[in-house]
Design a protein around this motif. Structure first.
Motif: not given
Length: 541
Positions: A108-117
């Protein structure tokens, strides 16, 4: 393969496994550690600050502020870095525990780290008037919606998996790789969806600044899912990680509650809350990782110390055997040589040779008794305890040491009190104490060119006790050494190993007595063995 793990509802921190076979890593880390009172108060204080800030900002949230679109890439970059580090740390903890809940949370944290880009790239005015990728403001809005829907959904999935204590038994690196691929694929899929299907998606913004009714409903739905996640975390809270995830959920709710028109006070405030949301668990993970490293380092130090203590105990056993057996072995060698000389006479002196051989047999039996007494000493056994006449032990000890006393020109005197009560104990062990003290007295008087006198007294003590005093006319005891002379491996002799007096004190204390040392006013040392008699021991029981 996924199997249910063992739950820990005891309310205490898990203990380390008893053996390496029992260790699966699930009993350490944030996911199982119980929060302390200090951690609970800290989390409550953070939530209170968030609540106060939201209540004070809410009335002014719609107020329009200057348009600074460049702030979005900066905040999103910070969020991406912090969430990526958090995901890596969560994957590291997963590699220790194997908990599927941690794997999902890390994803979930990895998803957030990627989608903010892509969210930052498509934001209007950040890199181009309509955003990069040719998507427009609707793409940015839908990415923001998916971002704030996926993360609380991940929290719900974490709570559900943690409740079942699911543990992955297969390859943990492969599980991390699959989770990373799933998170990356989900982000790419959503980005492609909102870009290429932009004309088919409902509008969330009526214009550059204002949301449509659907935009408000979608925001409220994200807020509702976050509230549900917070509720389940509250109901199933068990660990430090659960505590800080509740704080994260509160920060996420605060962000969505302030989300308002673009470039308003609420808009900028919600972006700050986004950054707060991404950093809370990171700080907790870093603090816990440092604490875990400290505890592991301490455990390693304790294991090394325990190993060294075991080695020292082994060395003490070997040294004590060597220390105790030397005397009878030396006597055996000496008497064997004497017997051979008597047999070499012409004619052979049979009687004297027989006497020497008889003494060899006695010394051999005494060496065997030493091994038995040392074995009983180190296993703290009560076997072998008999009723003992103290005066008889003193007499037999001096008889054994007669040759050494004669060779060193020492005058032996005894003052044995008659009709002393008997005591219960290991005869061989108590005799070894007396032998050690007499032998030390002999060595202490070696440098004395005047009269060398060894005085051994027995007398009654208080409470029906018995005292054995061993006194010499040597140089006496250094007052500086009185506090440490009975400690193991402490010696003042050039060739001493520092175990004789330590073992003597241990034997006396095992018999419920005391071994005391002092210097005599007229010169010399005095050692007092204070032991309870058979009568006093029976009354104490």
């Amino acid at each position: 393969m996924i199997a249910p793990g063992k739950s820990n509802n005891s309310g205490t921190a898990p203990s380390f496994p008893a053996s390496a076979e029992e260790f699966d890593g699930s009993n350490i880390g944030l996911i199982n550690l119980q929060p302390t009172s200090r951690q609970k108060l800290t989390a409550l204080a953070v939530v209170a600050v968030l609540l106060v800030v939201v209540m004070n900002l809410a009335p002014y949230a719609p107020r329009t502020l200057p348009q600074i679109a460049a702030v979005i890439p900066l905040i999103n970059a910070a969020i991406s870095v912090t969430d990526l580090i958090t995901a890596i740390l969560l994957f590291a903890h997963f590699s220790i525990s194997g908990s599927q809940a941690l794997l999902v949370l890390g994803g979930s944290y990895l998803f957030t780290a990627l989608i903010v880009i892509p969210h930052a790239l498509t934001f209007p005015g950040a890199f181009s008037p309509t955003g990069l990728l040719g998507a427009g403001q609707q793409t940015t809005a839908w990415l923001y919606t998916f971002w704030h829907l996926a993360f609380p959904t991940g929290l719900l999935l974490y709570v559900w998996l943690k409740g079942d204590e699911r543990i992955i038994r297969g390859s943990l690196p492969c599980a991390i790789a699959w989770c990373t691929a799933a998170s990356t694929g989900l982000v790419l899929g959503l980005v492609c969806l909102v870009i290429f299907a932009d004309q088919y998606l409902p509008r969330l913004f009526a214009n550059v600044f204002e949301l449509t009714p659907l935009g408000f409903y979608v925001t409220y739905f994200d807020l509702f899912v976050s509230l549900v996640a917070l509720s389940f975390l509250w109901l199933r809270r068990r660990s430090v990680l659960d505590l800080w995830l509740m704080v994260v959920a509160c920060a996420l709710i605060s962000e969505l509650a302030l989300a308002s028109f673009r470039f308003s006070l609420g808009f900028y405030s919600s972006r700050i809350f986004s950054f707060v949301t991404s950093t809370i668990v990171l700080i907790a993970l870093l603090a816990e990782t440092a604490d875990l490293y400290k505890r592991l380092a301490l455990a390693n130090t304790l294991l090394r110390r325990e190993r060294d203590n075991k080695l020292m105990n082994m060395a003490a056993v070997v040294a004590s055997i060597s220390h105790e057996v030397k005397q009878p072995l030396a006597a055996i060698v000496m008497r064997a040589g004497t017997a051979m000389r008597f047999l070499a006479h012409a004619p052979p002196d049979i009687e004297k040779a027989r006497s020497a051989l008889s003494k060899i047999v006695h010394d051999g039996r005494r060496a065997s008794e030493i091994f038995d007494s040392i074995r009983d000493l180190f296993r703290a056994s009560d076997q072998g305890r008999v009723s003992i006449d103290v005066n008889d032990i003193v007499s037999s000890t001096l008889e054994i040491m007669q040759r050494e006393l004669t060779e060193h020109r020492i005058i032996t005197r005894t003052e044995l009190m008659r009709e002393l009560p008997c005591l219960v104990g290991h005869r061989a062990q108590l005799q070894e104490v007396l032998l050690n003290l007499v032998f030390n007295a002999i060595e202490a008087m070696e440098a004395n060119h005047a009269d060398r006198i060894l005085l051994v007294k027995t007398e009654a003590a208080e409470d029906n006790g018995i005292v054995i005093k061993v006194m010499d006319t040597g140089p006496g005891l250094d007052p500086k050494n009185l506090d440490t002379m009975f400690d193991p491996f402490v010696t003042t002799k050039p060739r001493g190993i520092g175990l004789g007096l330590a073992i003597c004190r241990m034997i006396v204390e095992r018999h419920g007595g005391q071994l005391l040392a002092s210097s005599r006013p007229e010169g010399g040392a005095e050692f007092d063995i204070v032991l309870p008699s058979e009568v006093s021991a029976a009354s104490a029981r």
